[in-house]
Design a protein around this motif. Structure first.
Motif, PDB file in Angstrom:
ATOM      1  N   GLU A 171       0.810  -1.216   0.000  1.00 28.60           N
ATOM      2  CA  GLU A 171       0.000   0.000   0.000  1.00 28.60           C
ATOM      3  C   GLU A 171       0.841   1.264   0.000  1.00 28.60           C
ATOM      4  OE1 GLU A 171      -3.238   0.015   2.946  1.00 28.60           O
ATOM      5  OE2 GLU A 171      -2.555  -2.007   3.483  1.00 28.60           O
ATOM      6  N   THR A 186       0.460   6.383   2.085  1.00 33.63           N
ATOM      7  CA  THR A 186      -0.295   5.561   1.142  1.00 33.63           C
ATOM      8  C   THR A 186      -1.202   6.487   0.324  1.00 33.63           C
ATOM      9  OG1 THR A 186      -2.255   5.155   2.510  1.00 33.63           O
ATOM     10  CG2 THR A 186      -0.330   3.749   2.910  1.00 33.63           C
ATOM     11  N   ALA A 187      -2.038   5.925  -0.504  1.00 29.20           N
ATOM     12  CA  ALA A 187      -2.938   6.746  -1.316  1.00 29.20           C
ATOM     13  C   ALA A 187      -3.939   7.503  -0.458  1.00 29.20           C
ATOM     14  CB  ALA A 187      -3.667   5.868  -2.324  1.00 29.20           C
ATOM     15  N   THR A 188      -4.276   6.971   0.722  1.00 25.05           N
ATOM     16  CA  THR A 188      -5.349   7.576   1.528  1.00 25.05           C
ATOM     17  C   THR A 188      -4.932   7.960   2.939  1.00 25.05           C
ATOM     18  OG1 THR A 188      -6.072   5.358   2.209  1.00 25.05           O
ATOM     19  CG2 THR A 188      -7.130   6.331   0.250  1.00 25.05           C
ATOM     20  N   THR A 189      -3.776   7.502   3.411  1.00 26.00           N
ATOM     21  CA  THR A 189      -3.392   7.764   4.799  1.00 26.00           C
ATOM     22  C   THR A 189      -1.916   8.134   4.907  1.00 26.00           C
ATOM     23  OG1 THR A 189      -2.824   5.443   5.228  1.00 26.00           O
ATOM     24  CG2 THR A 189      -5.089   6.114   5.694  1.00 26.00           C
ATOM     25  N   GLU A 190      -1.578   8.692   6.075  1.00 23.49           N
ATOM     26  CA  GLU A 190      -0.192   8.953   6.437  1.00 23.49           C
ATOM     27  C   GLU A 190       0.028   8.461   7.854  1.00 23.49           C
ATOM     28  OE1 GLU A 190       1.360  12.844   5.879  1.00 23.49           O
ATOM     29  OE2 GLU A 190       0.129  13.248   4.103  1.00 23.49           O
ATOM     30  N   GLN A 240      -1.232   8.796  -7.414  1.00 25.16           N
ATOM     31  CA  GLN A 240      -2.364   8.800  -6.496  1.00 25.16           C
ATOM     32  C   GLN A 240      -2.287   9.863  -5.404  1.00 25.16           C
ATOM     33  OE1 GLN A 240      -1.718   4.345  -5.994  1.00 25.16           O
ATOM     34  NE2 GLN A 240      -3.933   4.455  -5.766  1.00 25.16           N
ATOM     35  N   ARG A 241      -1.293  10.769  -5.498  1.00 25.76           N
ATOM     36  CA  ARG A 241      -1.159  11.838  -4.518  1.00 25.76           C
ATOM     37  C   ARG A 241      -0.871  13.149  -5.245  1.00 25.76           C
ATOM     38  NH1 ARG A 241      -1.956  10.720   1.089  1.00 25.76           N
ATOM     39  NH2 ARG A 241      -0.596  12.525   1.409  1.00 25.76           N
TER      40      ARG A 241
END
Length: 258
Positions: A171, A186-190, A240-241
């Motif tokens: 991920e 990741t694409a959605t979290t840190e 993705q970021r």
């Protein structure tokens, strides 16, 4: 009458063990007094920077330095026409298979007679007008020395706020040093971990994650494109970021031809 001035042969040492580094430095002073050591480095990042800055004719490289290892530094040295001698603690087929005039190796602890033989080979090789292409040999050596898949990092245990989360390595898009921590993005979290980047890199698949800056390692498949500004500096745009990641001059060679 004008006499042609011969440029001195230049060398670099990169070895993270201080006793071995000092021993090699002293032995080279004795066995090859005309060799001009332009840099004596404690790690691979400093060695890469010295290669970019000084372009040494010869590099003596510890093959297994944390983070940026001797193989990455060797590629930069060879790209500039230099020769490489690896330093290793293990006399295995992966290293001995490449005992050639262009890629030699020394065993720890260093032996004066073995170093003397390596110096003689290097001097003979330097006398040749044309140097061999050894990039493919370095690629093969990396394949043979690569850690087995079962020893690689699969999960990251990281802090998100006041909780701990398990993040699968598949991920992760990139890692970035931040103060005393390492950001895991990741694409959605840190999330944050305390593991230094150079220590973490030793457990990552080098085909999947590239170090691109002293404090940044990125998943290769997460890169959308690499942008060059008007000053020639590179930066990475991700798929993705929205943020961009810096690429230092030390690691710019990774993107040649891309």
């Amino acid at each position: 009458m004008n006499q042609e001035v011969t440029r001195p042969t230049t060398g670099l040492i990169a070895e993270d063990e201080a006793p071995q580094r000092r021993a090699l430095h002293e032995l080279l002073r004795q066995l090859w007094p005309d060799l001009q050591l332009v840099a004596v480095c404690e790690d691979g990042v400093a060695a890469l920077e010295a290669v970019e800055r000084c372009g040494p004719d010869i590099a003596f490289l510890d093959i297994r330095m944390p983070g940026v290892g001797g193989l990455d530094v060797a590629r930069a040295v060879v790209a500039q026409g230099g020769l490489v001698v690896f330093i290793t603690a293990h006399d295995d087929h992966a290293v001995s298979a490449f005992e050639t005039g262009a890629i030699d190796y020394l065993l720890k602890p260093l032996q004066p007679l073995r170093l003397e033989r390596a110096v003689a080979r290097l001097q003979q090789r330097l006398a040749l007008a044309r140097q061999p292409d050894v990039q493919s040999l370095i690629d093969e050596l990396e394949t043979r020395l690569r850690p087995a898949a079962e020893h690689r990092v699969r999960w990251i245990s990281a802090s998100i706020g006041d909780s701990v989360s398990m993040i699968g390595i598949d991920e992760v898009l990139y890692f970035q040093a931040q103060d005393k921590y390492l950001r895991v993005v990741t694409a959605t979290t840190e999330a944050l971990i305390r593991t230094p980047l150079k220590e973490l890199l030793a457990g990552l698949d080098p085909d999947q994650f590239w170090q691109v800056h002293r404090g940044v390692a990125v998943r290769v498949s997460a890169v959308a494109r690499v942008r060059r500004d008007e000053l020639g500096r590179l930066s990475i745009l991700l798929k993705q970021r929205p943020e961009t990641l810096p690429v230092s001059a030390t690691f710019a060679h990774r993107f040649r031809g891309m």
